[in-house]
Design a protein around this motif. Sequence first.
Motif, PDB file in Angstrom:
ATOM      1  N   PRO A  63       0.811  -1.238   0.000  1.00  0.00           N
ATOM      2  CA  PRO A  63       0.000   0.000   0.000  1.00  0.00           C
ATOM      3  C   PRO A  63       0.838   1.279   0.000  1.00  0.00           C
ATOM      4  O   PRO A  63       0.346   2.331  -0.379  1.00  0.00           O
ATOM      5  N   PHE A  64       2.112   1.197   0.440  1.00  0.00           N
ATOM      6  CA  PHE A  64       3.026   2.359   0.404  1.00  0.00           C
ATOM      7  C   PHE A  64       4.186   1.955  -0.516  1.00  0.00           C
ATOM      8  O   PHE A  64       5.318   1.726  -0.073  1.00  0.00           O
ATOM      9  N   ASN A  83       0.377   0.387  -4.473  1.00  0.00           N
ATOM     10  CA  ASN A  83      -0.359   1.642  -4.320  1.00  0.00           C
ATOM     11  C   ASN A  83       0.576   2.709  -3.783  1.00  0.00           C
ATOM     12  O   ASN A  83       1.456   2.422  -2.968  1.00  0.00           O
ATOM     13  N   ASP A  84       0.393   3.938  -4.225  1.00  0.00           N
ATOM     14  CA  ASP A  84       1.106   5.056  -3.603  1.00  0.00           C
ATOM     15  C   ASP A  84       0.262   6.318  -3.791  1.00  0.00           C
ATOM     16  O   ASP A  84      -0.544   6.415  -4.730  1.00  0.00           O
ATOM     17  N   ASP A 213      -4.951   6.805  -1.257  1.00  0.00           N
ATOM     18  CA  ASP A 213      -4.610   6.549   0.141  1.00  0.00           C
ATOM     19  C   ASP A 213      -4.509   5.040   0.411  1.00  0.00           C
ATOM     20  O   ASP A 213      -5.260   4.242  -0.142  1.00  0.00           O
ATOM     21  N   TRP A 214      -3.591   4.674   1.270  1.00  0.00           N
ATOM     22  CA  TRP A 214      -3.309   3.271   1.582  1.00  0.00           C
ATOM     23  C   TRP A 214      -4.529   2.495   2.043  1.00  0.00           C
ATOM     24  O   TRP A 214      -4.651   1.292   1.805  1.00  0.00           O
ATOM     25  N   LEU A 237       3.559  -3.171   4.818  1.00  0.00           N
ATOM     26  CA  LEU A 237       3.234  -1.789   5.179  1.00  0.00           C
ATOM     27  C   LEU A 237       4.517  -1.033   5.496  1.00  0.00           C
ATOM     28  O   LEU A 237       5.201  -1.352   6.474  1.00  0.00           O
ATOM     29  N   PRO A 239       4.955   2.715   5.790  1.00  0.00           N
ATOM     30  CA  PRO A 239       4.573   4.138   5.744  1.00  0.00           C
ATOM     31  C   PRO A 239       5.766   5.027   6.062  1.00  0.00           C
ATOM     32  O   PRO A 239       6.792   4.544   6.557  1.00  0.00           O
TER      33      PRO A 239
END
Length: 358
Positions: A63-64, A83-84, A213-214, A237, A239
């Motif tokens: 997700p990041f 995802n970013d 968004d994550w 994850l 972040p």
Amino acid sequence: MSANTPCHRSAQSSQLSNSPVTRRTTASDKKLLRCPFPYFGGKSSIVPIVNERFGEITALREPFAGSAALTLAREPVAHEALNDVNHYIVNFWRAIKSDPESVAEHAHHPVTEADLHARSTYLFRGDAVKGAQHRIAQDPEYFDPRLAGWYAWGKSCQIANAFEGVQKSKPSMRGNGVCVPVYRTQRARQLALIDWFGALAERLHNVRILYGDWQRLVSAPSSLGLFNKNSISGIFLDPPYAHSLARVQQLLGLATEISDPDRGRTDCYLCDDDKSQVDQLVADVNHWCQQSGSNPRLRIALCGYSGEHDNLVSDHSWTKHSWTTHGGWANTSKKTDTRGKENKSRETIWFSPGCVGE
Ligand SMILES: C[S@@+](CC[C@H](N)C(=O)[O-])C[C@H]1O[C@@H](n2cnc3c(N)ncnc32)[C@H](O)[C@@H]1O
């Protein structure tokens, strides 16, 4: 179509494809499966540890994503997504996936300072990029290979954030542009870039690339990759790291006072509002991990600095692994007290109870 123009996935391929170039590599060329530019907080060095703790999985989520270190270094699994929230990153991976040769064409450029400043202005302060950012958000097929190639080139020319708008009084002489080692001829370097970016495109062929968004990627069983009772999903994850450990603890209800508000990350270009947003983000991720870590079909790895997520160990049966970086970009500085150097011995990954192989 000119390779200088933004395009859609359906567009014809680049000018380079008119030359007698045959891509000679596939995604099995492991040394080519790495991001072509340095990325702050990149995690390629801990990929083997995460792979061991994830074991056999059917889905992988970053997700990041940043430089997508984990996905690129792993064998593909059935369902993968990156995802970013950074549109330069998302455009880069979209463009690589759809038209690697055009990206290679734009990334293929000698290191010249005047070009670096001009391209920096174009990429980070010009109207052209505002339009591209809007289109990236509105149109899932849109990408801009020039923006992608210049971004990769610029980040490979200088250290840290110089490309992103900080003009230094002393020029950095590091960075060879994209493609190290330096090839003897322009053509050899061009071919090497085409091979490299082509291998990345092959690897990303079945990888979904999301922009936002994550939380969108972890909010539902299907977005997590849990499609049936046999699904096992690895969630990586990573972040941005907290600026204030105490502030995060307070947001999590684990402390009442803030005693170290300035304890920080290496990135020093954020204002106070941004810093507290990052601390809130870290607390939100921790909260999601508290809620989701007990799901035996999720194998979650959470990266942070020492102490950030120890409540997961004490209260939720997670385990942790500490590791040392080489100090990242900060290690290239002559100063001895940079935060990157200070932080290098504080890197930690927390693993959820569903992970294997401890
Ligand atoms: C520490 S970096 C990730 C590094 C990555 N693991 C790698 O190996 O390159 C953090 C990333 O999170 C992204 N990010 C920050 N806030 C985000 C958010 N709310 N949702 C999704 N991505 C976010 C940043 O753009 C950055 O690329």
